[in-house]
Scaffold this motif. Structure first.
Motif, short mmCIF file in Angstrom:
data_model
loop_
_atom_site.label_atom_id
_atom_site.label_comp_id
_atom_site.label_asym_id
_atom_site.label_seq_id
_atom_site.Cartn_x
_atom_site.Cartn_y
_atom_site.Cartn_z
N VAL A 193 0.86 -1.18 0.00
CA VAL A 193 0.00 0.00 0.00
C VAL A 193 0.90 1.23 0.00
CG1 VAL A 193 -1.85 1.22 1.20
CG2 VAL A 193 -1.71 -1.27 1.34
N ALA A 194 0.59 2.17 -0.90
CA ALA A 194 1.42 3.37 -1.01
C ALA A 194 1.35 4.20 0.27
CB ALA A 194 0.94 4.20 -2.20
N GLY A 225 -1.08 5.26 7.04
CA GLY A 225 -0.82 6.64 7.40
C GLY A 225 0.66 6.98 7.48
N ALA A 226 1.51 6.01 7.14
CA ALA A 226 2.95 6.23 7.27
C ALA A 226 3.52 6.86 6.00
CB ALA A 226 3.65 4.90 7.55
N ASP A 227 4.80 7.21 6.06
CA ASP A 227 5.47 7.86 4.93
C ASP A 227 6.15 6.88 4.01
OD1 ASP A 227 6.50 10.50 7.19
OD2 ASP A 227 4.73 10.35 5.91
N SER A 228 5.98 5.59 4.25
CA SER A 228 6.63 4.60 3.39
C SER A 228 5.62 3.52 3.02
CB SER A 228 7.82 3.99 4.12
OG SER A 228 7.37 3.41 5.32
N LEU A 229 6.04 2.65 2.10
CA LEU A 229 5.17 1.56 1.65
C LEU A 229 4.83 0.63 2.81
CD1 LEU A 229 6.74 0.34 -1.72
CD2 LEU A 229 4.56 1.51 -1.43
N LEU A 230 3.62 0.10 2.76
CA LEU A 230 3.20 -0.88 3.76
C LEU A 230 2.99 -2.22 3.05
CD1 LEU A 230 2.12 -1.57 6.64
CD2 LEU A 230 -0.14 -0.95 5.78
N ALA A 231 3.74 -3.23 3.48
CA ALA A 231 3.61 -4.55 2.86
C ALA A 231 2.57 -5.37 3.61
CB ALA A 231 4.96 -5.28 2.90
#
Lengths: 273, 260
Positions: B99-100, B179-185
């Motif tokens: 997720v972006a 809600g983070a600044d990086s990709l979520l796997a």
């Protein structure tokens, strides 16, 4: 009203005052012992180890109250303390093992590596913990025998708690014939694990090729189950693996020896050296 | 007509239900209810048979696993109700999905239903059986910490129309908000079905309210779980409430890429 004056006169005497004081000290001691004993009993439901502390705490309070009362009466308690000291040394020598067990029990309580109801393995004994007492703990083996193990032994021995964590791994050792298609064999095992709903999907079952044995290719098939269903899954999976291997024609070989027969160029058997 | 509801069974009569892979028989005999179940283990089985009133002879021997319950003379009604699983269900996308940053994605999946059989006044639960028994699985950061769940076999799909609908399963939409600044796997997701309600759609299939998992942190796998007790689609009717009520927003460990 003469009797009232006599009573007041009597109460003013030191003896009566001391007697009242002693009675108050002993009564307070008894009350404190009862209250603390009840409090520990209530906490025992959560912390079962406190059962071993209850008699110790009760005895300590009563002894202290008694000595305090004696001091009020005017008894020189230093003599008592001295005598107690000598008695303690004598008792100490006589009860080294018991004292060691008692202290070991306190350390075991603090560590909480196992509690009542856990299944533990101590050396060669496996059983359910029934109680952790002042000097020893009691196990019930699965064939319903009672085993008493001194706390000192428990502290020194390697104790394995089989039910500490909620899930356990089961390792199955297998050997299959050398001509077996290993890829197909692995698929059969994974299908068996997949078909058993009590065999956990995660952590994933694992198949390790252990080596090349004398008679068979050696594998370890590891899969996981909850601690409650450990025995059921272990039994069921062994049976289901056997059935699946039979269905797919995969052989679990007996120990084998290969015999080579030689003849010389004339067709005669070799001569003795 | 739905497979759940109240069914009249006078003494000497019985009924047989076929709900996906589950076959369920109920007989009313003198002083007792007899309930028997059998499962063919085929999770793709979409069969649905509902008994007509007084369909079977109540004295016939029943196949499957039999359970017997005492019954008052005036009890002639048996009730079947759909309920969701009693533990969370773990689902996975077809393959690990990313997720972006500050993006979100919605997965559509379904979980098997349980059938709760009740009788008597007031209603007393007799038995509860799964229409299909999922495998157990462990969900957690390690083998020492986590929770026992069911393994959902239906992969999470990105389009609702790709999800096959079956009478013995309930559909759920799971939205993951990063809600983070990086990709979520995402490799696996935990759906807390024991906190969800069941609704019936106009087409007769069952669904739950949507689930939202939100994270505002890059570290760890703890997510804020949001549930509204309102269904996703319009025109649905509530069939059952949650097994366990979730009073407020809860922080859960719901996403995982563990055991790699």
């Amino acid at each position: 009203m003469q009797w009232l004056s006599d009573l007041i006169g009597w109460l003013s005497i030191d003896t009566a005052r001391i007697a009242l004081k002693v009675a108050a000290i002993l009564a307070t001691g008894l009350l404190a012992q009862r209250l603390i004993s009840r409090r520990i009993a209530a906490l025992q439901k959560r912390f079962v180890h406190l059962a071993t502390l209850r008699p110790v705490a009760s005895a300590l309070i009563l002894v202290v109250s008694f000595i305090w009362a004696l001091a009020e009466v005017g008894v020189d308690i230093t003599v008592l303390v001295g005598a107690a000291g000598i008695l303690t040394v004598a008792l100490g020598f006589a009860s080294q093992t018991s004292a060691s067990n008692l202290i070991s029990g306190i350390f075991l309580m603090g560590e909480q590596a196992f509690v009542v109801g856990d299944v533990v393995k101590v050396e060669d004994t496996i059983g359910e913990v029934l109680s952790i007492d002042l000097l020893s703990m009691r196990l019930r083996t699965f064939d319903n025998l009672l085993v008493r193990i001194p706390n000192e032994t428990m502290l020194k021995a390697k104790v394995t708690n089989l039910t500490y964590f909620p899930i356990r791994r089961i390792d199955m050792q297998l050997g299959v014939a050398y001509h077996t298609d290993v890829g197909a064999f692995v698929e059969v095992l994974l299908a068996v694990a997949d078909a058993n709903p009590l065999c956990l999907e995660e952590p994933k079952p694992l198949i390790i090729h252990s080596g090349f044995g004398d008679s068979a290719l050696l594998f370890q098939f590891s899969f996981w189950a909850t601690r409650e269903s450990y025995l059921d899954v272990r039994n069921a999976m062994h049976n289901e693996v056997k059935q699946a291997l039979d269905t797919h024609g995969i052989e679990i070989p007996f120990p084998q020896r290969t015999l080579w027969l030689h003849r010389d160029e004339n067709g005669s058997p070799p001569t003795q050296p | 007509m739905h497979w759940w509801g109240s069914f009249e069974l006078p003494t000497g009569y019985g009924g047989c239900w076929r709900i996906g892979p589950l076959e369920l028989w109920a007989q009313r005999r003198a002083e007792e209810w007899r309930i028997s179940t059998r499962n063919n283990g085929d999770r793709f089985d979409a069969s649905l048979d509902i008994p007509s009133p007084n369909q079977t002879d109540g004295s016939a021997e029943l196949p499957g696993t039999l359970a017997r319950f005492s019954a008052a003379p005036e009890d002639t009604e048996i009730e079947l109700a759909p309920v969701l699983a009693d533990r969370p269900v773990v689902i996975r996308p077809e393959s690990p999905f990313h997720v972006a940053a500050h993006g979100e994605v919605t997965f559509f999946t379904s979980t098997p239903l349980w059938v709760r059989v009740s009788a008597g006044e007031p209603r007393q639960r007799l038995i509860e059986v799964p229409t299909w028994r999922p495998s157990d699985t462990w969900f957690g950061p390690s083998t020492t910490e986590g929770s026992l769940c069911y393994a959902g076999r239906t992969v999470g799909r990105l389009q609702p129309e790709e999800l096959p609908l079956r009478a013995h399963r309930a559909a759920t939409a799971v939205t993951v908000h990063n809600g983070a600044d990086s990709l979520l796997a995402i490799e696996r997701m935990l759906i807390p079905v024991e906190h969800l309600s069941l609704f019936v759609r106009p087409d007769g299939f069952l669904e739950t309210q949507p689930v939202t998992l939100s994270s505002s942190s890059t570290a760890g796998a703890a997510f804020a779980l949001s549930l509204v007790d309102e269904p996703r689609t319009a025109g649905v009717e509530r069939v059952a409430g949650p097994r366990e009520k979730l009073e407020q927003q809860s922080v859960v460990r719901a996403l995982a890429s563990f055991f790699s």
